[in-house]
Design a protein around this motif. Structure first.
Motif, short mmCIF file in Angstrom:
data_model
loop_
_atom_site.label_atom_id
_atom_site.label_comp_id
_atom_site.label_asym_id
_atom_site.label_seq_id
_atom_site.Cartn_x
_atom_site.Cartn_y
_atom_site.Cartn_z
N VAL A 88 0.85 -1.21 0.00
CA VAL A 88 0.00 0.00 0.00
C VAL A 88 0.88 1.25 0.00
CG1 VAL A 88 -1.66 1.31 1.41
CG2 VAL A 88 -1.98 -1.14 1.05
N ALA A 89 1.96 1.22 0.77
CA ALA A 89 2.87 2.37 0.80
C ALA A 89 3.54 2.57 -0.56
CB ALA A 89 3.92 2.17 1.89
N ALA A 107 2.26 1.69 -3.47
CA ALA A 107 1.25 2.17 -4.41
C ALA A 107 0.95 3.65 -4.16
CB ALA A 107 -0.02 1.33 -4.26
N ALA A 108 0.97 4.07 -2.90
CA ALA A 108 0.69 5.48 -2.59
C ALA A 108 1.84 6.38 -3.02
CB ALA A 108 0.42 5.62 -1.10
N ALA A 109 3.07 5.86 -3.00
CA ALA A 109 4.23 6.65 -3.37
C ALA A 109 4.33 6.84 -4.88
CB ALA A 109 5.50 5.99 -2.86
N SER A 110 3.70 6.02 -5.66
CA SER A 110 3.82 6.11 -7.12
C SER A 110 3.02 7.24 -7.70
CB SER A 110 3.34 4.82 -7.80
OG SER A 110 4.04 3.72 -7.34
#
Length: 59
Positions: free
Chosen positions: A53-54, A56-59
Motif C-alpha cells: 500500500v505504501a 502504491a501510494a508513493a507512485s
C-alpha cells in the motif's frame, strides 16, 4: 438371631466378591494442546500488505 447375622455376613461377602468385571479398563489418550508458532509468522502478511500500500501510494 445368629442365623440372621450369618446370612447378612454371607450376603455382604457375596456382593463384594461379585462387584466389578474382568474387562480391561478404558484409558483415554491425553489431550495435547499445540500452541501457535512464533508471533513473527502472523505479522508477515500484514507487513507485506502495508509495504504494498505504501509503494502504491508513493507512485
Amino acid at each position: 438371631m445368629k442365623k440372621l447375622v450369618l446370612a447378612t455376613a454371607f450376603a455382604a461377602a457375596a456382593s463384594a466378591a461379585s462387584a466389578g468385571n474382568m474387562s480391561d479398563p478404558i484409558i483415554e489418550a491425553p489431550v495435547i494442546v499445540e500452541e501457535a508458532a512464533g508471533s513473527s509468522g502472523g505479522m508477515a502478511i500484514p507487513l507485506l500488505l502495508l509495504i504494498a500500500v505504501a509503494a502504491a501510494a508513493a507512485s
